[in-house]
Write a protein that holds these residues in place. Sequence first.
Motif, PDB file in Angstrom:
ATOM      1  N   ARG A 195       0.840  -1.185   0.000  1.00 46.18           N
ATOM      2  CA  ARG A 195       0.000   0.000   0.000  1.00 46.18           C
ATOM      3  C   ARG A 195       0.881   1.243   0.000  1.00 46.18           C
ATOM      4  O   ARG A 195       2.068   1.177   0.299  1.00 46.18           O
ATOM      5  N   ILE A 196       0.274   2.359  -0.334  1.00 50.66           N
ATOM      6  CA  ILE A 196       0.994   3.629  -0.446  1.00 50.66           C
ATOM      7  C   ILE A 196       0.959   4.343   0.899  1.00 50.66           C
ATOM      8  O   ILE A 196      -0.108   4.500   1.500  1.00 50.66           O
ATOM      9  N   ARG A 197       2.122   4.778   1.366  1.00 53.11           N
ATOM     10  CA  ARG A 197       2.208   5.571   2.586  1.00 53.11           C
ATOM     11  C   ARG A 197       3.339   6.604   2.419  1.00 53.11           C
ATOM     12  O   ARG A 197       4.509   6.236   2.295  1.00 53.11           O
ATOM     13  N   PHE A 198       2.969   7.869   2.425  1.00 52.47           N
ATOM     14  CA  PHE A 198       3.989   8.920   2.356  1.00 52.47           C
ATOM     15  C   PHE A 198       4.411   9.237   3.790  1.00 52.47           C
ATOM     16  O   PHE A 198       3.973  10.230   4.381  1.00 52.47           O
ATOM     17  N   ALA A 199       5.236   8.374   4.348  1.00 53.24           N
ATOM     18  CA  ALA A 199       5.643   8.505   5.753  1.00 53.24           C
ATOM     19  C   ALA A 199       7.138   8.259   5.869  1.00 53.24           C
ATOM     20  O   ALA A 199       7.701   7.371   5.219  1.00 53.24           O
ATOM     21  N   HIS A 200       7.777   9.060   6.701  1.00 56.70           N
ATOM     22  CA  HIS A 200       9.210   8.879   6.964  1.00 56.70           C
ATOM     23  C   HIS A 200       9.401   7.609   7.786  1.00 56.70           C
ATOM     24  O   HIS A 200       8.677   7.359   8.760  1.00 56.70           O
ATOM     25  N   HIS A 201      10.371   6.810   7.396  1.00 55.63           N
ATOM     26  CA  HIS A 201      10.645   5.537   8.072  1.00 55.63           C
ATOM     27  C   HIS A 201      11.892   5.676   8.937  1.00 55.63           C
ATOM     28  O   HIS A 201      12.899   6.248   8.513  1.00 55.63           O
ATOM     29  N   HIS A 202      11.823   5.158  10.175  1.00 55.48           N
ATOM     30  CA  HIS A 202      12.929   5.329  11.125  1.00 55.48           C
ATOM     31  C   HIS A 202      14.197   4.594  10.715  1.00 55.48           C
ATOM     32  O   HIS A 202      15.272   4.844  11.271  1.00 55.48           O
ATOM     33  N   GLN A 203      14.124   3.698   9.732  1.00 54.99           N
ATOM     34  CA  GLN A 203      15.316   3.001   9.247  1.00 54.99           C
ATOM     35  C   GLN A 203      15.655   3.384   7.802  1.00 54.99           C
ATOM     36  O   GLN A 203      16.803   3.656   7.486  1.00 54.99           O
ATOM     37  N   SER A 204      14.651   3.385   6.933  1.00 53.30           N
ATOM     38  CA  SER A 204      14.917   3.611   5.508  1.00 53.30           C
ATOM     39  C   SER A 204      14.702   5.061   5.073  1.00 53.30           C
ATOM     40  O   SER A 204      14.873   5.390   3.889  1.00 53.30           O
ATOM     41  N   GLY A 205      14.323   5.916   6.030  1.00 52.33           N
ATOM     42  CA  GLY A 205      14.156   7.325   5.698  1.00 52.33           C
ATOM     43  C   GLY A 205      12.998   7.567   4.748  1.00 52.33           C
ATOM     44  O   GLY A 205      11.890   7.070   4.972  1.00 52.33           O
ATOM     45  N   ASP A 206      13.258   8.299   3.664  1.00 56.99           N
ATOM     46  CA  ASP A 206      12.205   8.628   2.699  1.00 56.99           C
ATOM     47  C   ASP A 206      12.412   7.898   1.368  1.00 56.99           C
ATOM     48  O   ASP A 206      11.894   8.323   0.327  1.00 56.99           O
TER      49      ASP A 206
END
Length: 556
Positions: A195-206
């Motif tokens: 699914r689509i999520r425009f969210a910053h990830h604590h490991q993979s960043g953006d």
Amino acid sequence: MSHVDSEVRPSNFIRNIIDEDLESGKHTSVHTRFPPEPNGYLHIGHAKSICLNFGIAQDYKGLCNLRFDDTNPEKEDIDYVHSIQDDVKWLGFQWDGEIRYSSNYFDKLHQYAIELINKGLAYVCFLNSEETREYRGTLKEPGKNSPYRDTSVQENLELFEKMRKGEFKEGECALRAKIDMASSFMCMRDPVIYRIRFAHHHQSGDKWCIYPMYDFTHCISDAIENISHSLCTLEFQDNRRLYDWVLDQLDDFKAPNRTRQYEFSRLNLEYTLMSKRKLNDLVVRDVVHGWDDPRMPTIAGLRRRGYTSASIREFCKRIGVTKQENMIEVGMLDACIREELNEHAPRAMAVINPVKVIIENYPQDQIETINAPVHPSNEEMGKRELAFGRELFIDAADFREEANKKYKRLVQGKEVRLRNAYVIKAERCDKDAEGNITTIYCTYDDETLGKNPSDGRKVKGVIHWVEASTAKPAEFRLYDRLFTDANPAAAETIDEVLNPDSLVVTHGLVEAGLITAEAEKAYQFEREGYFCADNKDSTPESLVFNLTVALRDSSQ
């Protein structure tokens, strides 16, 4: 023959499966994993899974990975990642190698999704969430195929690439597996796998704006890490079909000894919530003071309250591993910590509701030192020094002007023995304007130090005390169950079953030696219960003690 000592570790159905797999040669070693989602602190239910996965790896001389299921960045936080690592270590376990993250495999997972598209086994679907539910059907009625189900492979590849590039809005579309909309298992009715999520990830960043779903990620992560036995709780039992289906379709995972999923019953504990979502709600609404509030069933909360890692491991051992759902009595957990602390906790004296005692025939300005055992039945723990003087404090509940024969504490005109010290006799008392006793005047027998109730005196009881000039002020946090209902999850609202007396704060005094009390280390406050210094708020200048667990009989 079992590959572990059955006298050390009782057998269960999972260990029987492992024994059979090792005997048949299906597996030559055991490799498990603990895969928490970093969206909250771990609770006592997770402790069961930790002890199972890491315990099995230890017993079979195998390996256990710690892998964070970090596929939902909106609800995850690096603080949770750190707290989970701390909890696993505190429970006494160590994972194999480096910490793993599902996000470590995002590139591979993306390629496996493309493989499914190329095989005609996945498609991009533009049904919205409401339409998707409608098309899915019910438990009694089969679902309907999505109108996008037969999109060509080439178009699906192009659409999925647009998803990856962020050219669609959140919720506009999703990648679904093409399985069977008529399946009796809802999880097999073309489940969403990306699914689509425009969210910053604590490991993979953006790097990514598309994220794989748990059911797609978990089985592949297990297979990549060569997990031999993937142990899950029973709510994932139906999802095992999807677990196997995904791996069956991918060329890299055709080996006959590939990972398999096995389910066991989750921990259901009386008066306890096991939903991280509901626990988070308590934290967000300030019903409790954070995830590590000692009323919380989190490992951090239990630790702060004075529970030991050994007592929690013992509890997990006693409840066992089965496929049968049941409710465990909270008294079993209490028993595990009581048994350990009764044997190992040093003794000390604390007066939670103090009232002053003046021993009128004791020398003015004299303070003597009394040696008392640190533990009554373990001489190796040594002695502790207690100050004794003319003015003391005892607990207000330990004195009555009049009482029946069942009351074995201090009564006006009668004697009682002070723990580790002298026999005293109450002569009279002062009261305030409201009738509350403020001072008790006593006499003592200086021939009774160190003697016991068998020395010929008819002294009915023993009470605890602290010497007035040397005792240290302390705050006592008296914790009780957070909920009044044994099954709070069944309540219409959590608030209606909250216990208004789950925390009662009082102020009293402790013996002087407790100024160096180590945080989280429980003491038995004689005749009161087991307490530990709070690991956040207690300092030598401002002592704070948390009630770990009450004594079986607080009058003793």
